[in-house]
Scaffold this motif. Sequence first.
Motif, PDB file in Angstrom:
ATOM      1  N   ALA A  24      20.052 -38.353  43.198  1.00  0.00           N
ATOM      2  CA  ALA A  24      19.517 -39.676  42.867  1.00  0.00           C
ATOM      3  C   ALA A  24      20.650 -40.630  42.498  1.00  0.00           C
ATOM      4  O   ALA A  24      20.651 -41.797  42.904  1.00  0.00           O
ATOM      5  CB  ALA A  24      18.513 -39.564  41.724  1.00  0.00           C
ATOM      6  N   GLY A  25      21.612 -40.141  41.740  1.00  0.00           N
ATOM      7  CA  GLY A  25      22.765 -40.964  41.379  1.00  0.00           C
ATOM      8  C   GLY A  25      23.554 -41.404  42.601  1.00  0.00           C
ATOM      9  O   GLY A  25      24.024 -42.549  42.672  1.00  0.00           O
ATOM     10  N   MET A  26      23.707 -40.511  43.567  1.00  0.00           N
ATOM     11  CA  MET A  26      24.403 -40.878  44.808  1.00  0.00           C
ATOM     12  C   MET A  26      23.597 -41.942  45.567  1.00  0.00           C
ATOM     13  O   MET A  26      24.178 -42.841  46.179  1.00  0.00           O
ATOM     14  CB  MET A  26      24.609 -39.646  45.685  1.00  0.00           C
ATOM     15  CG  MET A  26      25.623 -38.672  45.127  1.00  0.00           C
ATOM     16  SD  MET A  26      27.283 -39.335  45.035  1.00  0.00           S
ATOM     17  CE  MET A  26      27.742 -39.273  46.740  1.00  0.00           C
ATOM     18  N   GLY A  27      22.269 -41.845  45.518  1.00  0.00           N
ATOM     19  CA  GLY A  27      21.443 -42.851  46.163  1.00  0.00           C
ATOM     20  C   GLY A  27      21.592 -44.219  45.521  1.00  0.00           C
ATOM     21  O   GLY A  27      21.698 -45.244  46.202  1.00  0.00           O
ATOM     22  N   VAL A  28      21.625 -44.245  44.192  1.00  0.00           N
ATOM     23  CA  VAL A  28      21.821 -45.507  43.464  1.00  0.00           C
ATOM     24  C   VAL A  28      23.208 -46.068  43.762  1.00  0.00           C
ATOM     25  O   VAL A  28      23.372 -47.275  43.988  1.00  0.00           O
ATOM     26  CB  VAL A  28      21.626 -45.293  41.948  1.00  0.00           C
ATOM     27  CG1 VAL A  28      22.071 -46.502  41.151  1.00  0.00           C
ATOM     28  CG2 VAL A  28      20.177 -44.947  41.652  1.00  0.00           C
ATOM     29  N   GLU A  30      24.996 -45.569  46.440  1.00  0.00           N
ATOM     30  CA  GLU A  30      25.003 -46.067  47.820  1.00  0.00           C
ATOM     31  C   GLU A  30      24.282 -47.409  47.911  1.00  0.00           C
ATOM     32  O   GLU A  30      24.676 -48.287  48.675  1.00  0.00           O
ATOM     33  CB  GLU A  30      24.362 -45.045  48.750  1.00  0.00           C
ATOM     34  CG  GLU A  30      24.399 -45.412  50.202  1.00  0.00           C
ATOM     35  CD  GLU A  30      25.802 -45.462  50.789  1.00  0.00           C
ATOM     36  OE1 GLU A  30      26.001 -46.243  51.748  1.00  0.00           O
ATOM     37  OE2 GLU A  30      26.701 -44.750  50.298  1.00  0.00           O
ATOM     38  N   TYR A  31      23.214 -47.564  47.131  1.00  0.00           N
ATOM     39  CA  TYR A  31      22.496 -48.838  47.137  1.00  0.00           C
ATOM     40  C   TYR A  31      23.361 -49.946  46.536  1.00  0.00           C
ATOM     41  O   TYR A  31      23.380 -51.068  47.042  1.00  0.00           O
ATOM     42  CB  TYR A  31      21.188 -48.695  46.350  1.00  0.00           C
ATOM     43  CG  TYR A  31      20.363 -49.961  46.338  1.00  0.00           C
ATOM     44  CD1 TYR A  31      19.618 -50.330  47.451  1.00  0.00           C
ATOM     45  CD2 TYR A  31      20.331 -50.783  45.217  1.00  0.00           C
ATOM     46  CE1 TYR A  31      18.868 -51.495  47.450  1.00  0.00           C
ATOM     47  CE2 TYR A  31      19.589 -51.939  45.206  1.00  0.00           C
ATOM     48  CZ  TYR A  31      18.855 -52.292  46.329  1.00  0.00           C
ATOM     49  OH  TYR A  31      18.119 -53.449  46.318  1.00  0.00           O
ATOM     50  N   ALA A  32      24.078 -49.623  45.461  1.00  0.00           N
ATOM     51  CA  ALA A  32      24.910 -50.622  44.786  1.00  0.00           C
ATOM     52  C   ALA A  32      26.156 -50.969  45.600  1.00  0.00           C
ATOM     53  O   ALA A  32      26.559 -52.131  45.658  1.00  0.00           O
ATOM     54  CB  ALA A  32      25.323 -50.113  43.405  1.00  0.00           C
ATOM     55  N   VAL A  33      26.773 -49.968  46.213  1.00  0.00           N
ATOM     56  CA  VAL A  33      27.992 -50.169  47.009  1.00  0.00           C
ATOM     57  C   VAL A  33      27.783 -49.482  48.356  1.00  0.00           C
ATOM     58  O   VAL A  33      28.145 -48.313  48.535  1.00  0.00           O
ATOM     59  CB  VAL A  33      29.234 -49.579  46.295  1.00  0.00           C
ATOM     60  CG1 VAL A  33      30.492 -49.867  47.094  1.00  0.00           C
ATOM     61  CG2 VAL A  33      29.350 -50.082  44.887  1.00  0.00           C
ATOM     62  N   PRO A  34      27.165 -50.177  49.330  1.00  0.00           N
ATOM     63  CA  PRO A  34      26.861 -49.550  50.616  1.00  0.00           C
ATOM     64  C   PRO A  34      28.122 -49.143  51.382  1.00  0.00           C
ATOM     65  O   PRO A  34      29.189 -49.716  51.222  1.00  0.00           O
ATOM     66  CB  PRO A  34      26.104 -50.635  51.382  1.00  0.00           C
ATOM     67  CG  PRO A  34      25.714 -51.652  50.379  1.00  0.00           C
ATOM     68  CD  PRO A  34      26.690 -51.543  49.252  1.00  0.00           C
ATOM     69  N   GLY A  35      27.952 -48.140  52.208  1.00  0.00           N
ATOM     70  CA  GLY A  35      29.035 -47.738  53.100  1.00  0.00           C
ATOM     71  C   GLY A  35      29.731 -46.475  52.681  1.00  0.00           C
ATOM     72  O   GLY A  35      30.134 -45.679  53.503  1.00  0.00           O
ATOM     73  N   GLY A  36      29.869 -46.243  51.402  1.00  0.00           N
ATOM     74  CA  GLY A  36      30.450 -45.012  50.923  1.00  0.00           C
ATOM     75  C   GLY A  36      31.922 -44.836  51.218  1.00  0.00           C
ATOM     76  O   GLY A  36      32.464 -43.768  51.018  1.00  0.00           O
ATOM     77  N   SER A  37      32.581 -45.834  51.723  1.00  0.00           N
ATOM     78  CA  SER A  37      34.002 -45.802  52.047  1.00  0.00           C
ATOM     79  C   SER A  37      34.429 -44.503  52.719  1.00  0.00           C
ATOM     80  O   SER A  37      35.088 -43.673  52.120  1.00  0.00           O
ATOM     81  CB  SER A  37      34.852 -46.055  50.793  1.00  0.00           C
ATOM     82  OG  SER A  37      34.636 -45.047  49.829  1.00  0.00           O
ATOM     83  N   PRO A  38      34.005 -44.291  53.978  1.00  0.00           N
ATOM     84  CA  PRO A  38      34.414 -43.073  54.689  1.00  0.00           C
ATOM     85  C   PRO A  38      35.931 -42.979  54.744  1.00  0.00           C
ATOM     86  O   PRO A  38      36.624 -43.983  54.874  1.00  0.00           O
ATOM     87  CB  PRO A  38      33.840 -43.255  56.092  1.00  0.00           C
ATOM     88  CG  PRO A  38      32.822 -44.314  55.988  1.00  0.00           C
ATOM     89  CD  PRO A  38      33.205 -45.167  54.821  1.00  0.00           C
TER      90      PRO A  38
END
Length: 93
Positions: A24-28, A30-38
């Motif tokens: 859930a924390g990872m989902g939040v 990702e919502y706050a900072v999209p893209g996850g910086s691959p």
Amino acid sequence: MDFSWMAWTWPTAIFFLVIFAMIAGMGVWEYAVPGGSPRVGILRFETTRGDRLFVSLLGSAFICLGWLWATDLTLWYALIVCGLFFVLVFRFV
């Protein structure tokens, strides 16, 4: 809460709640900072935050299984090793 219908213990319930909270924390995040910086790490392929979480959870499971096989020491020590592994995966993978 009564977990007797499934023969669960409180540590087991806490374990699954922590896993749920991490996802859930990872989902939040990702919502706050999209893209996850691959990025490309020591494995030489592109990974995202979710990939690194999966690798760290899977590796931690194998660390705990190996710990149970190799030693009679408490799993709390294995948890310390898993925490270190988690940090290393997120830093270098």
